[in-house]
Enzyme design. Structure first.
Site, PDB file in Angstrom:
ATOM      1  N   ASN A  71       4.216  -4.612 -28.616  1.00 28.41           N
ATOM      2  CA  ASN A  71       4.656  -2.918 -27.790  1.00 28.41           C
ATOM      3  C   ASN A  71       3.795  -3.046 -26.458  1.00 28.41           C
ATOM      4  O   ASN A  71       3.179  -2.279 -26.692  1.00 28.41           O
ATOM      5  CB  ASN A  71       4.581  -2.558 -28.867  1.00 28.41           C
ATOM      6  CG  ASN A  71       6.295  -2.138 -30.160  1.00 28.41           C
ATOM      7  OD1 ASN A  71       7.142  -2.634 -28.910  1.00 28.41           O
ATOM      8  ND2 ASN A  71       6.119  -1.550 -30.868  1.00 28.41           N
ATOM      9  N   HIS A 121      12.949   7.950 -36.173  1.00 29.05           N
ATOM     10  CA  HIS A 121      11.703   6.598 -36.723  1.00 29.05           C
ATOM     11  C   HIS A 121      12.005   7.564 -37.649  1.00 29.05           C
ATOM     12  O   HIS A 121      11.839   8.244 -38.624  1.00 29.05           O
ATOM     13  CB  HIS A 121      11.035   6.516 -35.434  1.00 29.05           C
ATOM     14  CG  HIS A 121      10.170   5.805 -35.818  1.00 29.05           C
ATOM     15  ND1 HIS A 121       8.483   6.330 -36.352  1.00 29.05           N
ATOM     16  CD2 HIS A 121      10.241   4.064 -35.787  1.00 29.05           C
ATOM     17  CE1 HIS A 121       8.203   5.230 -37.073  1.00 29.05           C
ATOM     18  NE2 HIS A 121       8.789   4.117 -36.451  1.00 29.05           N
ATOM     19  N   GLU A 169      14.613  11.359 -30.461  1.00 27.50           N
ATOM     20  CA  GLU A 169      13.752  10.922 -29.465  1.00 27.50           C
ATOM     21  C   GLU A 169      14.111   9.718 -28.372  1.00 27.50           C
ATOM     22  O   GLU A 169      15.165  10.421 -28.342  1.00 27.50           O
ATOM     23  CB  GLU A 169      13.969   8.718 -30.179  1.00 27.50           C
ATOM     24  CG  GLU A 169      12.852   8.491 -31.609  1.00 27.50           C
ATOM     25  CD  GLU A 169      13.235   7.695 -31.910  1.00 27.50           C
ATOM     26  OE1 GLU A 169      13.202   6.595 -31.490  1.00 27.50           O
ATOM     27  OE2 GLU A 169      13.784   7.737 -33.181  1.00 27.50           O
ATOM     28  N   SER A 181      14.414   2.887 -29.747  1.00 32.05           N
ATOM     29  CA  SER A 181      12.940   1.128 -30.328  1.00 32.05           C
ATOM     30  C   SER A 181      13.485   0.091 -30.721  1.00 32.05           C
ATOM     31  O   SER A 181      13.389  -1.097 -30.092  1.00 32.05           O
ATOM     32  CB  SER A 181      11.934   1.759 -31.878  1.00 32.05           C
ATOM     33  OG  SER A 181      12.595   2.126 -32.461  1.00 32.05           O
ATOM     34  N   ASP A 210      10.471  13.140 -29.748  1.00 34.92           N
ATOM     35  CA  ASP A 210       9.498  11.029 -29.374  1.00 34.92           C
ATOM     36  C   ASP A 210       9.755  10.857 -28.319  1.00 34.92           C
ATOM     37  O   ASP A 210      10.762   9.838 -27.837  1.00 34.92           O
ATOM     38  CB  ASP A 210       9.900  10.796 -31.108  1.00 34.92           C
ATOM     39  CG  ASP A 210       9.032   9.743 -31.104  1.00 34.92           C
ATOM     40  OD1 ASP A 210       8.573   8.652 -30.118  1.00 34.92           O
ATOM     41  OD2 ASP A 210       8.222   9.652 -32.352  1.00 34.92           O
ATOM     42  N   HIS A 252       8.486   5.527 -26.929  1.00 36.42           N
ATOM     43  CA  HIS A 252       8.907   4.183 -26.436  1.00 36.42           C
ATOM     44  C   HIS A 252       9.241   4.519 -24.720  1.00 36.42           C
ATOM     45  O   HIS A 252       9.536   4.123 -24.132  1.00 36.42           O
ATOM     46  CB  HIS A 252      10.015   3.333 -27.197  1.00 36.42           C
ATOM     47  CG  HIS A 252       9.446   2.830 -28.207  1.00 36.42           C
ATOM     48  ND1 HIS A 252       8.957   1.979 -28.801  1.00 36.42           N
ATOM     49  CD2 HIS A 252       9.454   3.219 -29.593  1.00 36.42           C
ATOM     50  CE1 HIS A 252       8.478   1.289 -30.134  1.00 36.42           C
ATOM     51  NE2 HIS A 252       9.315   2.773 -29.841  1.00 36.42           N
ATOM     52  N   LYS A 301       0.913   1.969 -27.409  1.00 39.41           N
ATOM     53  CA  LYS A 301       1.713   0.535 -26.838  1.00 39.41           C
ATOM     54  C   LYS A 301       1.713   0.534 -25.324  1.00 39.41           C
ATOM     55  O   LYS A 301       0.911   0.185 -25.003  1.00 39.41           O
ATOM     56  CB  LYS A 301       2.831   1.608 -27.155  1.00 39.41           C
ATOM     57  CG  LYS A 301       3.549   1.587 -28.881  1.00 39.41           C
ATOM     58  CD  LYS A 301       4.888   1.701 -29.459  1.00 39.41           C
ATOM     59  CE  LYS A 301       5.055   1.692 -30.906  1.00 39.41           C
ATOM     60  NZ  LYS A 301       4.820   1.572 -31.430  1.00 39.41           N
TER      61      LYS A 301
HETATM   62  C1  LIG Z   1      10.041   5.982 -32.189  1.00 37.60           C
HETATM   63  C2  LIG Z   1       8.537   6.127 -32.939  1.00 37.60           C
HETATM   64  N1  LIG Z   1       8.228   6.575 -33.050  1.00 37.60           N
HETATM   65  C3  LIG Z   1       6.685   6.693 -33.531  1.00 37.60           C
HETATM   66  C4  LIG Z   1       6.341   5.503 -34.441  1.00 37.60           C
HETATM   67  C5  LIG Z   1       4.738   5.286 -34.798  1.00 37.60           C
HETATM   68  O1  LIG Z   1       3.951   5.258 -33.254  1.00 37.60           O
HETATM   69  P1  LIG Z   1       2.589   3.990 -33.910  1.00 37.60           P
HETATM   70  O2  LIG Z   1       3.040   3.286 -33.687  1.00 37.60           O
HETATM   71  O3  LIG Z   1       1.508   5.270 -33.134  1.00 37.60           O
HETATM   72  O4  LIG Z   1       1.819   4.938 -34.975  1.00 37.60           O
HETATM   73  C6  LIG Z   1       7.366   4.469 -33.951  1.00 37.60           C
HETATM   74  C7  LIG Z   1       6.226   3.277 -33.933  1.00 37.60           C
HETATM   75  O5  LIG Z   1       6.377   2.323 -33.957  1.00 37.60           O
HETATM   76  C8  LIG Z   1       8.376   4.483 -33.108  1.00 37.60           C
HETATM   77  O6  LIG Z   1       8.784   3.318 -33.155  1.00 37.60           O
END
Ligand SMILES: Cc1ncc(COP(=O)(O)O)c(C=O)c1O
Length: 414
Positions: free
Chosen positions: A54, A142, A185, A189, A214, A217, A248
């Protein structure tokens, strides 16, 4: 009950069902972001091409960022030495929050130790402390947001994935006077699909609901200055709270929210994940600031990412490999069986020195297990061709179904 035996059996059971997560030792090299030195369980090492990172833009290996991390570490040491309200707030933390607020055109931003913590603690705090609040969340959000909402113990409604009509229906079904929060989101993802932001925001606004988006991604990769899908779709002012990660596309680590000063101040004062956890090291904050500045000016990197993703999809289509209809740089290839997923990835690694990640339940629904491929600007055309031919050979060897010939397009020459 013998608890140790119970835990052991649970893991063995998971393994028997093909659902075990494998934590491969991949030492990605700063000189060549696509290549890692893989250390096998028996200690043997070999160079592999990584297709499951990522680190979407390769920023974790950017020379200027490595330089900043070293310089500020020498200046301030390796750790923050306290939670933010004790001794853990430095100029660099404050500067990063200003940078993030500016990126999202919001009055304020707040830094957390990860995107997971940002989601979990912001949502649980806001929802549990807003009297009468009811939450409306997309079916596929997520785990970090699911945990936040669950921990708030408030009333919630789940709407159909990416469906504004379903959201509208749910919003209409509750008392108009209650405070409402819509949670979604920007880029999902595991499917790589994108939320229809404008109609979602229309529905939320019709019912006076706040919105929580969110952009984990999407930040760095979409929009004229890389502020994400709300930036691309020009709806940023309509989103109440934007959430993102620094781990990421920005290549470092950490999470954040950007919103009004009132919301940010409230979360800063009341969120356990903010108050009770040691701050990120100052060098991390300084490096993340530098990354946000570089990435927001790097339209070329965003164009390269889009081009690489489109080329990979065209190659998969031409080879008849069953990739899912992603609208982003995330390219899932459907397998539909956990053990098959593992077998494919094991073969790719052992025979072709290619690292691809299998995605299984509970991350995705049973029967939709898949490979998740993330092409990046640092993947060359030769690397991509190597991946496609390896996948085609593995598909043939394992007797997996190819797409119908009529569904394939001309082979790509890009
Ligand atoms: C949609 C989504 N939100 C939040 C997160 C968490 O982010 P972090 O990896 O910075 O903890 C992820 C992690 O992959 C994610 O896919």
């Amino acid at each position: 009950m013998r608890t140790e035996a119970f835990y052991g059996e649970a893991v063995a059971d998971l393994a028997a069902k093909g659902g075990l997560r494998v934590f491969r030792q991949l030492n990605r090299q700063s000189s060549t972001p696509a290549i890692a030195v893989y250390t096998a369980p028996d200690g043997r090492r070999k160079a592999v091409t990584v297709w499951c990172s990522n680190d979407y833009l390769g920023m974790s290996k950017h020379p200027a960022l490595i330089e900043t991390m070293l310089r500020v570490t020498k200046e301030m040491g390796v750790g923050a030495g306290g939670v933010r309200s004790l001794s853990g707030t430095t100029d660099y933390h404050v500067m990063l929050e200003h940078e993030l607020a500016r990126l999202h055109d919001k009055p304020a931003a707040l830094l957390f130790n990860s995107g997971f913590v940002a989601n979990e603690t912001t949502l649980s705090t806001l929802i549990s402390r807003t009297p009468g609040m009811i939450v409306f969340s997309d079916k596929l959000i997520h785990a970090s947001m699911i945990h936040g909402i669950r921990n708030a113990r408030a009333e919630k409604r789940i709407f159909e994935h990416n469906d504004p009509d379903s959201l509208e229906q749910e919003l209409r079904s509750v008392d108009a006077r209650r405070p409402k929060l819509v949670v979604l989101e920007a880029v999902y993802s595991m499917d790589g699909d994108v939320a229809p932001l404008a109609p979602m925001l229309d529905a939320a606004e019709r019912h006076g609901a706040m919105t929580y988006l969110d952009e984990v991604h999407a930040v760095g990769m979409y929009g004229p200055k890389g502020a994400g899908m709300a930036d691309r779709d020009r709806v940023m002012p309509r989103v109440t709270i934007v959430q993102g990660t620094l781990g990421k596309a920005f290549g470092v680590v950490g999470g954040y929210i950007a919103a009004s000063r009132e919301i940010v101040d409230f979360v800063r004062q009341f969120a356990p994940g903010m108050i009770f956890s040691t701050a990120l090291p100052p060098a991390v904050a300084a490096t993340a600031s530098e990354s946000v500045r570089i990435v927001s000016r790097s339209g070329d990197l965003r164009r390269q990412l889009a081009e690489r993703a489109e080329r990979l999809k065209a190659c998969l289509r031409a080879a008849g490999l069953p990739f899912m209809p992603s609208q982003s740089h995330i390219v899932p290839v459907l397998v539909g069986d956990p053990q098959r997923c593992t077998d494919i990835c094991d073969l790719l690694l052992s025979r072709y020195s290619l690292c691809v990640q299998p995605i299984k339940f509970p991350t995705v629904a049973r029967g939709t297990e898949r490979l998740r491929i993330t092409p990046a600007p640092y993947h060359s055309t030769a690397m991509m061709d190597e991946l496609i031919s390896a996948l085609a050979e593995v598909w043939t060897e394992l007797g997996l179904p190819f797409a119908r010939r009529s569904d394939r397009r001309e082979a790509v020459n890009a």
